[in-house]
Motif scaffolding. Structure first.
Motif, PDB file in Angstrom:
ATOM      1  N   ALA A  27     -28.439   1.596  10.338  1.00 52.92           N
ATOM      2  CA  ALA A  27     -27.065   1.735  10.365  1.00 52.92           C
ATOM      3  C   ALA A  27     -26.932   2.896   9.337  1.00 52.92           C
ATOM      4  CB  ALA A  27     -26.231   0.703  10.472  1.00 52.92           C
ATOM      5  N   PHE A  28     -27.391   2.726   8.133  1.00 55.77           N
ATOM      6  CA  PHE A  28     -26.967   3.732   7.088  1.00 55.77           C
ATOM      7  C   PHE A  28     -27.519   4.961   7.407  1.00 55.77           C
ATOM      8  CE2 PHE A  28     -28.275   5.181   2.726  1.00 55.77           C
ATOM      9  CZ  PHE A  28     -26.686   5.579   2.352  1.00 55.77           C
ATOM     10  N   LEU A  29     -28.743   4.934   7.639  1.00 56.21           N
ATOM     11  CA  LEU A  29     -29.616   6.385   7.797  1.00 56.21           C
ATOM     12  C   LEU A  29     -28.937   6.953   9.095  1.00 56.21           C
ATOM     13  CD1 LEU A  29     -33.071   5.431   6.962  1.00 56.21           C
ATOM     14  CD2 LEU A  29     -31.699   6.478   5.768  1.00 56.21           C
ATOM     15  N   ILE A  34     -30.002  11.176   8.902  1.00 54.65           N
ATOM     16  CA  ILE A  34     -31.187  11.160   8.528  1.00 54.65           C
ATOM     17  C   ILE A  34     -32.166  10.512   9.677  1.00 54.65           C
ATOM     18  CG2 ILE A  34     -32.762  10.706   6.717  1.00 54.65           C
ATOM     19  CD1 ILE A  34     -30.673  12.243   5.532  1.00 54.65           C
ATOM     20  N   ASN A  35     -33.121  11.528   9.951  1.00 53.81           N
ATOM     21  CA  ASN A  35     -34.305  10.797  10.899  1.00 53.81           C
ATOM     22  C   ASN A  35     -35.031   9.851  10.376  1.00 53.81           C
ATOM     23  OD1 ASN A  35     -33.232  12.403  12.988  1.00 53.81           O
ATOM     24  ND2 ASN A  35     -34.446  14.207  12.452  1.00 53.81           N
ATOM     25  N   TYR A  36     -35.581   8.811  10.890  1.00 53.71           N
ATOM     26  CA  TYR A  36     -36.505   7.846  10.344  1.00 53.71           C
ATOM     27  C   TYR A  36     -37.481   7.486  11.427  1.00 53.71           C
ATOM     28  CZ  TYR A  36     -33.049   4.802  12.136  1.00 53.71           C
ATOM     29  OH  TYR A  36     -32.176   3.937  13.059  1.00 53.71           O
ATOM     30  N   ASP A  37     -38.582   7.002  11.053  1.00 53.06           N
ATOM     31  CA  ASP A  37     -39.423   6.519  11.960  1.00 53.06           C
ATOM     32  C   ASP A  37     -39.925   5.154  11.745  1.00 53.06           C
ATOM     33  OD1 ASP A  37     -41.409   6.382  13.949  1.00 53.06           O
ATOM     34  OD2 ASP A  37     -42.890   7.700  13.148  1.00 53.06           O
ATOM     35  N   ASP A  38     -40.899   4.957  10.791  1.00 52.26           N
ATOM     36  CA  ASP A  38     -41.112   3.600  10.200  1.00 52.26           C
ATOM     37  C   ASP A  38     -40.738   3.225   9.005  1.00 52.26           C
ATOM     38  OD1 ASP A  38     -42.617   1.236   9.449  1.00 52.26           O
ATOM     39  OD2 ASP A  38     -44.529   2.354   8.929  1.00 52.26           O
ATOM     40  N   LEU A  39     -40.056   2.474   8.930  1.00 50.08           N
ATOM     41  CA  LEU A  39     -39.118   1.755   7.719  1.00 50.08           C
ATOM     42  C   LEU A  39     -39.739   0.698   7.061  1.00 50.08           C
ATOM     43  CD1 LEU A  39     -35.396   2.125   8.752  1.00 50.08           C
ATOM     44  CD2 LEU A  39     -36.329   3.791   7.279  1.00 50.08           C
ATOM     45  N   SER A  40     -40.885   0.277   7.478  1.00 46.38           N
ATOM     46  CA  SER A  40     -41.306  -0.823   6.861  1.00 46.38           C
ATOM     47  C   SER A  40     -41.441  -0.908   5.197  1.00 46.38           C
ATOM     48  CB  SER A  40     -42.875  -1.151   7.474  1.00 46.38           C
ATOM     49  OG  SER A  40     -43.632  -0.088   7.287  1.00 46.38           O
ATOM     50  N   GLN A  41     -41.952   0.166   4.855  1.00 45.48           N
ATOM     51  CA  GLN A  41     -42.191   0.123   3.348  1.00 45.48           C
ATOM     52  C   GLN A  41     -40.539   0.128   2.710  1.00 45.48           C
ATOM     53  OE1 GLN A  41     -45.419   0.675   1.444  1.00 45.48           O
ATOM     54  NE2 GLN A  41     -45.609  -0.336   3.542  1.00 45.48           N
ATOM     55  N   GLU A  42     -39.794   0.747   3.398  1.00 45.64           N
ATOM     56  CA  GLU A  42     -38.260   0.693   2.764  1.00 45.64           C
ATOM     57  C   GLU A  42     -37.617  -0.612   2.760  1.00 45.64           C
ATOM     58  OE1 GLU A  42     -39.542   3.066   4.810  1.00 45.64           O
ATOM     59  OE2 GLU A  42     -39.151   4.917   3.788  1.00 45.64           O
ATOM     60  N   TYR A  43     -37.969  -1.356   3.913  1.00 46.17           N
ATOM     61  CA  TYR A  43     -37.709  -2.780   4.080  1.00 46.17           C
ATOM     62  C   TYR A  43     -38.361  -3.670   2.853  1.00 46.17           C
ATOM     63  CZ  TYR A  43     -35.432  -2.365   8.626  1.00 46.17           C
ATOM     64  OH  TYR A  43     -34.564  -2.026   9.559  1.00 46.17           O
ATOM     65  N   ALA A  45     -39.121  -2.703  -0.029  1.00 50.12           N
ATOM     66  CA  ALA A  45     -38.633  -2.331  -1.305  1.00 50.12           C
ATOM     67  C   ALA A  45     -37.237  -3.042  -1.170  1.00 50.12           C
ATOM     68  CB  ALA A  45     -38.245  -0.699  -1.441  1.00 50.12           C
ATOM     69  N   SER A  46     -36.477  -3.178  -0.058  1.00 48.79           N
ATOM     70  CA  SER A  46     -35.125  -3.517  -0.294  1.00 48.79           C
ATOM     71  C   SER A  46     -35.173  -5.185  -0.215  1.00 48.79           C
ATOM     72  CB  SER A  46     -34.363  -3.203   0.941  1.00 48.79           C
ATOM     73  OG  SER A  46     -35.026  -3.791   2.142  1.00 48.79           O
ATOM     74  N   LYS A  47     -36.319  -5.732   0.059  1.00 44.50           N
ATOM     75  CA  LYS A  47     -36.494  -7.172  -0.253  1.00 44.50           C
ATOM     76  C   LYS A  47     -36.557  -7.379  -1.533  1.00 44.50           C
ATOM     77  CE  LYS A  47     -38.003  -9.355   3.593  1.00 44.50           C
ATOM     78  NZ  LYS A  47     -39.028  -9.923   4.668  1.00 44.50           N
ATOM     79  N   ASP A  48     -37.347  -6.599  -2.383  1.00 46.75           N
ATOM     80  CA  ASP A  48     -37.528  -6.661  -3.741  1.00 46.75           C
ATOM     81  C   ASP A  48     -36.116  -6.574  -4.666  1.00 46.75           C
ATOM     82  OD1 ASP A  48     -39.657  -7.040  -5.517  1.00 46.75           O
ATOM     83  OD2 ASP A  48     -39.592  -4.799  -6.271  1.00 46.75           O
ATOM     84  N   PHE A  49     -35.358  -5.506  -4.086  1.00 55.02           N
ATOM     85  CA  PHE A  49     -34.127  -5.318  -4.765  1.00 55.02           C
ATOM     86  C   PHE A  49     -32.967  -4.969  -3.451  1.00 55.02           C
ATOM     87  CE2 PHE A  49     -31.188  -2.381  -7.238  1.00 55.02           C
ATOM     88  CZ  PHE A  49     -30.660  -3.541  -7.887  1.00 55.02           C
ATOM     89  N   ARG A  50     -31.981  -5.765  -3.380  1.00 58.40           N
ATOM     90  CA  ARG A  50     -31.112  -5.570  -2.505  1.00 58.40           C
ATOM     91  C   ARG A  50     -30.599  -4.088  -2.139  1.00 58.40           C
ATOM     92  NH1 ARG A  50     -25.179  -8.729  -2.102  1.00 58.40           N
ATOM     93  NH2 ARG A  50     -24.842  -8.257   0.165  1.00 58.40           N
ATOM     94  N   PHE A  51     -30.445  -3.826  -0.681  1.00 55.87           N
ATOM     95  CA  PHE A  51     -29.819  -2.616  -0.156  1.00 55.87           C
ATOM     96  C   PHE A  51     -28.493  -2.818   0.122  1.00 55.87           C
ATOM     97  CE2 PHE A  51     -28.590  -0.198   3.455  1.00 55.87           C
ATOM     98  CZ  PHE A  51     -28.409   0.840   3.169  1.00 55.87           C
ATOM     99  N   PHE A  52     -27.522  -2.141  -0.362  1.00 57.45           N
ATOM    100  CA  PHE A  52     -26.053  -2.476   0.003  1.00 57.45           C
ATOM    101  C   PHE A  52     -25.237  -1.365  -0.388  1.00 57.45           C
ATOM    102  CE2 PHE A  52     -21.849  -4.372  -0.380  1.00 57.45           C
ATOM    103  CZ  PHE A  52     -21.690  -5.065   0.571  1.00 57.45           C
ATOM    104  N   VAL A  53     -24.366  -0.571   0.499  1.00 53.67           N
ATOM    105  CA  VAL A  53     -23.775   0.425   0.088  1.00 53.67           C
ATOM    106  C   VAL A  53     -22.358   0.467   0.969  1.00 53.67           C
ATOM    107  CG1 VAL A  53     -23.621   2.930   0.256  1.00 53.67           C
ATOM    108  CG2 VAL A  53     -25.808   1.989  -0.077  1.00 53.67           C
ATOM    109  N   THR A  54     -21.317   1.059   0.058  1.00 56.06           N
ATOM    110  CA  THR A  54     -19.894   1.054   0.533  1.00 56.06           C
ATOM    111  C   THR A  54     -19.882   2.154   1.316  1.00 56.06           C
ATOM    112  OG1 THR A  54     -19.182   2.291  -1.490  1.00 56.06           O
ATOM    113  CG2 THR A  54     -18.992  -0.261  -1.336  1.00 56.06           C
ATOM    114  N   LYS A  55     -19.084   2.050   2.329  1.00 50.44           N
ATOM    115  CA  LYS A  55     -18.688   3.263   3.373  1.00 50.44           C
ATOM    116  C   LYS A  55     -17.997   4.329   2.331  1.00 50.44           C
ATOM    117  CE  LYS A  55     -18.989   1.581   7.726  1.00 50.44           C
ATOM    118  NZ  LYS A  55     -18.567   0.452   8.272  1.00 50.44           N
TER     119      LYS A  55
END
Ligand code: SF4
Length: 338
Positions: A27-29, A34-43, A45-55
């Motif tokens: 949803a953020f991308l 921003i185009n994306y294809d495979d986000l498995s590595q990014e996911y 990384a976000s398990k290791d440290f949370r992803f969260f961004v204000t609007k």
């Protein structure tokens, strides 16, 4: 008879803004175009440290720009998963400087409280990205111990509220924290380290400012901003409202590859901060926390950037370039070779 539910307290606007932040990478991308294809590595990384961004933060990202400096500070990256020698989970050995849960006592006369692990955005280079907040956050038992520790150590004159981000806590809790601290006669100064004025400006309300204006403690807010693009009109207005309330307002920056590795960008940041009422205070060398090696700059690159910065600004707008060493009793100034 049907029991009536107690009326729900209406959420404040900043709480609504926080609740409607991005916690989903696709949803953020999509929002950032921003185009994306495979986000498995990014996911991963976000398990290791949370992803969260204000609007609010996301609104300052230039759409479609993959190397946008606002985007890169919060976007999980595959290279966070690469283990590099010299990078560790606790680069500042903070857990060895914590005599009781929730309190770090490293420097003379001042202590830092890790009140919460929550932030309004999660900066990928954060040196506390692995910090055990669960045991160290604000709760009744920890707070009683902290207050006892502060009462016993009469040489402590300053308390720093940190985290995570302490301003993510509601006004009621902050009021209690501030009044409990103000009741200890030898505590003179209150400092708040927060990225929220920049990441969630709607949190800077008149009631929050009132809490800091009413206390007998001398208040300072240290914000954290790395790039002039972070400082839009709303942020600058909120910074001015803090300054106009006679609250000391400082900024700290982290020097980061591909974000602000340029004297001109840092000079523009200092100008914008000053015009909004915040003084540039520190520029930090990156703390080598595991997962942050893609932000690293060599000492040679750092030297070039600071030399350029010095050539562009009056001395009072140049932040002190420092690093933090786990065993040093103060921040260590980094010498510049001309
Ligand atoms: S806001 Fe501060 S504490 Fe939170 S992730 Fe960013 S640098 Fe770390």
């Amino acid at each position: 008879m049907i029991a009536q539910k107690p009326p729900q307290k209406q959420k404040e606007q900043w709480q609504v803004d926080l609740a409607t932040s991005f916690s989903s990478l696709p949803a953020f991308l999509d929002y950032c175009e921003i185009n994306y294809d495979d986000l498995s590595q990014e996911y991963l990384a976000s398990k290791d440290f949370r992803f969260f961004v204000t609007k609010s933060w996301a609104s300052r990202i230039v759409k479609g720009k993959v190397n946008d400096p606002i985007l890169l500070q919060v976007l999980p990256q595959p290279n966070e998963l690469i283990q590099k020698p010299g990078y560790s989970l606790d680069p500042l050995s903070e857990q060895q400087q914590s005599p009781i849960a929730g309190l770090i006592h490293k420097y003379h006369g001042r202590v830092l409280l890790t009140l919460t692990g929550q932030c309004a955005i999660y900066c990928r280079y954060c040196f506390r990205r692995n910090f055990p907040y669960q045991e160290n956050q604000f709760n009744r038992a920890n707070w009683e111990n902290i207050i006892s520790y502060l009462k016993e150590n009469t040489d402590i004159y300053e308390v720093i509220l940190s985290g995570g981000d302490p301003l993510i806590m509601g006004d009621n809790i902050l009021t209690k924290i501030v009044s409990d601290l103000a009741a200890i006669p030898h505590i003179k100064y209150l400092r708040i380290h927060s990225r929220i004025p920049v990441a969630l400006p709607s949190r800077i309300t008149t009631s929050l400012i009132k809490i800091l204006k009413m206390t007998r403690l001398l208040p300072t807010i240290v914000i954290h901003s790395n790039h002039p693009q972070e400082l839009n009109n709303e942020v600058c207005e909120k910074l001015r409202s803090i300054k106009n309330a006679n609250i000391n307002l400082l900024n700290q920056t982290v020097m980061l590859k591909n974000i602000n590795d340029n004297g001109k960008i840092l000079a523009e940041l200092s100008h914008k901060l000053y015009q909004a009422g915040a003084m540039p205070y520190y520029i930090h060398r990156l703390d080598k926390v595991a997962g942050s090696s893609h932000f690293y700059l060599t000492p040679h690159q750092e030297n070039k950037i600071i030399t350029e910065l010095l050539s562009l600004l009056p001395g009072y707008l140049v932040p002190k370039f420092v690093e933090e060493n786990p065993n040093a009793k103060a921040k260590t100034p980094i010498p510049i070779k001309f």
